[in-house]
Scaffold this active site. Sequence first.
Site, PDB file in Angstrom:
ATOM      1  N   GLU A 285     -23.340  39.254 -78.714  1.00  0.00           N
ATOM      2  CA  GLU A 285     -23.636  40.402 -79.579  1.00  0.00           C
ATOM      3  C   GLU A 285     -24.085  41.605 -78.761  1.00  0.00           C
ATOM      4  OE1 GLU A 285     -24.964  38.167 -83.722  1.00  0.00           O
ATOM      5  OE2 GLU A 285     -26.500  38.892 -82.371  1.00  0.00           O
TER       6      GLU A 285
ATOM      7  N   LYS B 285     -32.409  29.151 -87.259  1.00  0.00           N
ATOM      8  CA  LYS B 285     -31.398  30.009 -86.650  1.00  0.00           C
ATOM      9  C   LYS B 285     -31.229  29.803 -85.151  1.00  0.00           C
ATOM     10  CE  LYS B 285     -30.054  33.611 -88.416  1.00  0.00           C
ATOM     11  NZ  LYS B 285     -28.776  33.978 -89.029  1.00  0.00           N
TER      12      LYS B 285
ATOM     13  N   HIS C  86      -4.372  39.175 -88.814  1.00  0.00           N
ATOM     14  CA  HIS C  86      -5.191  39.664 -89.932  1.00  0.00           C
ATOM     15  C   HIS C  86      -6.374  38.733 -90.222  1.00  0.00           C
ATOM     16  CE1 HIS C  86      -1.687  42.257 -90.624  1.00  0.00           C
ATOM     17  NE2 HIS C  86      -0.973  41.149 -90.455  1.00  0.00           N
TER      18      HIS C  86
END
Length: 461
Positions: free
Chosen positions: A296, A289, A162
């Site tokens: 991705e 960044k 989880h």
Amino acid sequence: MSQSDSSQYTWAGRFSEPMSDLVKRYTASVNFDRRMWRQDIRASVAHATMLARQGIISAADLTDIERGMAQVVREIEEDRFVWSLDLEDVHLNIEKRLTTLVGDAGKRLHTGRSRNDQVATDIRLYLRDAIDTLLPLLRKFQNALLDLAEKEAATPLPGFTHLQVAQPVTFGHHLLAYFEMMQRDAERFTDCRRRTNRLPLGAAALAGTTYPIDRHFVAQMLGFEGVCENSLDAVSDRDFAIEFCAASALLMMHVSRLSEELVLWMNPRFGFIRIADRFCTGSSIMPQKKNPDVPELARGKTGRVYGHLTALLTLMKGQPLAYNKDNQEDKEPLFDAIDTVSDTLRIFAEMIAGITVNPEKMREALSQGFATATDLADYLTRQGLPFRDAHEAVGRAVRRAEELGVDLAQLSLAELQHFAPTVDEDVFAVLTVDGSLAARKHLGGTAPEQVLAAIARARRA
Ligand code: ARG
């Protein structure tokens, strides 16, 4: 609508009206099926060899065809071949050029053959070749996983359920889970190759041919493991392409799960790993960044491969026997699935090899979720407490630790004995991460020694 002269079409004999440019563009496939040119020529030469052997064409015709095809190969390789939309597809383009080069022998090549069995043969050859390039790439990816798993065989990582800290595992063990998935993916591709590797030629348009052909000879010459046994089935079904896309979809699903984890692990909140800068990109506005673009994109491209599987299933489902032009639509999804999977495997093999691990961050994350609570319950159970009661006692100890803001191992012996009176000094060895890992030393377990054994087995396989 503008129109072109129909007399140039090989099939124009019975037509009274020329084809419009729009229809020509709509129906042509040469822009995407020309990538099968090598397979088309290989299959044509095998077919011609069989025709000559059976006395259907002359030995001189075969020599002309071989010579002409050798010339066509050179022209295509040297980028001198002129592909024409007017000639519809790869098959007619090559046949037309052959005929220009060698005359009547070129016109005899299509004896006992149709573009229907020709295209089915080409795609099967193309897919077989593609699987043969893809399997070594998959192996390379798997080897990169094994190398990293070996280096990190004893590195503790929080195992999650989880997405919450559950129990300690080793990073090596975690990576080996992906190795296993890829192992099944490789099996699926190998299996799909076997069913792909059957010869459709000889089925002609749909009903077979009146010439005394030898299909086994052609099959052998092209390295097929057998022939398609029914002519209608041979020209019409594309289940092998669907199967390939299904195997690709599963592989990409696995890659996508790994990608999701890489993205999480790279996030500074986790900080478990770094992937090399060459697999990341920056932001055009935010100077700080560094984005995990490659994982991705792989996650994103998974959807595209699922799409190809759905496209091919849908393409087939409404088709009556035998060949229908619908089938021309099999190629772009199949080719794109092949390209996507190959590129993804290539890039992942390199990216995994360039991963650096931050073990401190992994340990830090492990110290926060009472990851060894199950080990304490197992300890009490070994002392004779029924597991359900042990579970209950540890639950209460966890609550106390949470109140104090400490880990289980930081509770004093007296405190632990408050919940479970039989607890002894030796409990602290059980509560450590390394003790927890070492205890899971059965086949398939996360103990470092088991991870190393699994790697050794994998390397032998
Ligand atoms: N380009 C066609 C295809 O991809 C070749 C077969 C054409 N056959 C036909 N009867 N029109 O399926």
